[in-house]
Write an enzyme that holds these catalytic residues in place. Structure first.
Site, PDB file in Angstrom:
ATOM      1  N   CYS A 126      -7.330  -2.918   6.490  1.00 23.35           N
ATOM      2  CA  CYS A 126      -8.726  -2.564   6.278  1.00 23.35           C
ATOM      3  C   CYS A 126      -9.596  -3.728   5.836  1.00 23.35           C
ATOM      4  CB  CYS A 126      -8.797  -1.440   5.249  1.00 23.35           C
ATOM      5  SG  CYS A 126     -10.397  -0.641   5.140  1.00 23.35           S
ATOM      6  N   CYS A 154       0.828  -1.201   0.000  1.00 22.37           N
ATOM      7  CA  CYS A 154       0.000   0.000   0.000  1.00 22.37           C
ATOM      8  C   CYS A 154       0.867   1.257   0.000  1.00 22.37           C
ATOM      9  CB  CYS A 154      -0.939   0.003   1.213  1.00 22.37           C
ATOM     10  SG  CYS A 154      -2.104   1.380   1.210  1.00 22.37           S
TER      11      CYS A 154
END
Length: 324
Positions: free
Chosen positions: A154, A57
């Site tokens: 997440c 990410c």
């Protein structure tokens, strides 16, 4: 995802921007995240490796897609809340450093950051402790002063990777054999996605001595177990190696300190030349529980030198496992 706090995060960010007096813009990188991070996570996990979406990410979204967007808007720099530091060296380049508070340091997750990206990055929290950050937020009446820390990725609720894989790729949790280092069948497993290198509990095997998961074999759908010594690793092969040290890596070796887990203390090692993104690391002292798919990150003191993804491991001489 239903597990994400996107709406609340936006509300919090907007309230902070309002207090500080700056404009705020929401940019959607969901497509890039799905293609560059989530898809890679699925591939790696199903291949019996232990991926780290946090690193992907940072590399693909925050410091690539987001940085590109910021540059198009005419930004000079981008700042993030990572607990890490940057400093300018005598050559006018910016070096990445561990955070002042080593207990919160996130530099391990930044190993794929390139020199070009580093020159545009700033980490204003890097010289603070978490407590000092909260005190400043409270001093300036920011609504996030007492906001809980985000612990889970997440799309992985409660850290349960296997449930995510099974939900998106039904059948990924296919049962198979648990075997010892000689290939003898000791029991059955519930799908290799449910096991990690170094795991001891939950194997369902009754033996006279403790056994640990030594390797995952997705080709033959086997979980390979062995005694504690079988977990020891002396050599590590790295792929997608990123090096931002001053001198290029050489075939004769460069002495560094390395971390193969974000929470461990750095260990002495030697890294040998990177060709086509590959490098070899020799650990001064064998280490247990080194997992393919995780990151091996290099340091010189507090300075981050780079790192790569663990592609394979080599046992110390005399401890090579028998299972091929």
């Amino acid at each position: 995802s239903e597990y994400c706090s996107t709406r609340q995060d936006w509300i919090d960010a907007a309230s902070v921007a309002d207090v500080v007096g700056v404009d705020i813009e929401a940019v959607n990188f969901a497509a890039e995240y799905k293609d560059r991070v989530f898809a890679e996570f699925l591939r790696e996990y199903q291949a019996g490796r232990t991926p780290n979406p946090d690193v992907l990410c940072n590399a693909e979204i925050k410091f690539k897609a987001f940085l590109d967007h910021a540059m198009k808007l005419g930004a000079d720099l981008i700042a993030t809340g990572h607990y890490a530091r940057v400093r300018e060296n005598a050559r006018g380049k910016f070096e990445l450093l561990k955070a002042f508070d080593h207990t919160k340091d996130q530099s391990y997750f930044l190993f794929a950051t390139t020199q070009e990206q580093a020159d545009y990055l700033r980490f204003p929290l890097g010289h603070l402790t978490k407590e000092e950050t909260r005190e400043l937020a409270e001093k300036y009446n920011l609504a996030v002063a007492a906001k809980p820390e985000s612990q889970d990725i997440c799309f992985v609720p409660n850290g349960n990777y296997a449930s995510v894989i099974e939900r998106i790729r039904p059948g990924a949790g296919k049962e198979g054999d648990i075997v010892d280092l000689s290939g003898n069948v000791l029991g059955r497993h519930s799908g290799i996605i449910n096991y990690t290198i170094g795991q001891r509990r939950g194997l369902g095997i009754a033996t006279g001595s403790p056994l640990y998961v030594v390797r995952l074999d997705p080709v033959q759908n086997r979980v390979i177990v062995g005694p504690p010594d079988a977990l020891l690793v002396a050599g590590i092969s790295l792929r997608d190696m990123n090096w931002i040290g001053d001198e290029p890596l050489s075939d004769t070796g460069t002495e560094v300190m390395v971390k193969v887990r974000s929470t461990q203390e750095p260990m002495k090692a030697t890294i040998f030349g990177a060709q086509d993104g590959w490098a070899e690391v020799r650990l001064a002292d064998p280490e247990a529980g080194v997992s393919p798919g995780q990151a091996c990150v290099m340091y010189d003191g507090d300075r981050l030198l780079g790192g790569g993804w663990i592609a394979g491991t080599e046992a110390p001489a005399g401890l090579q496992e028998a299972v091929g």
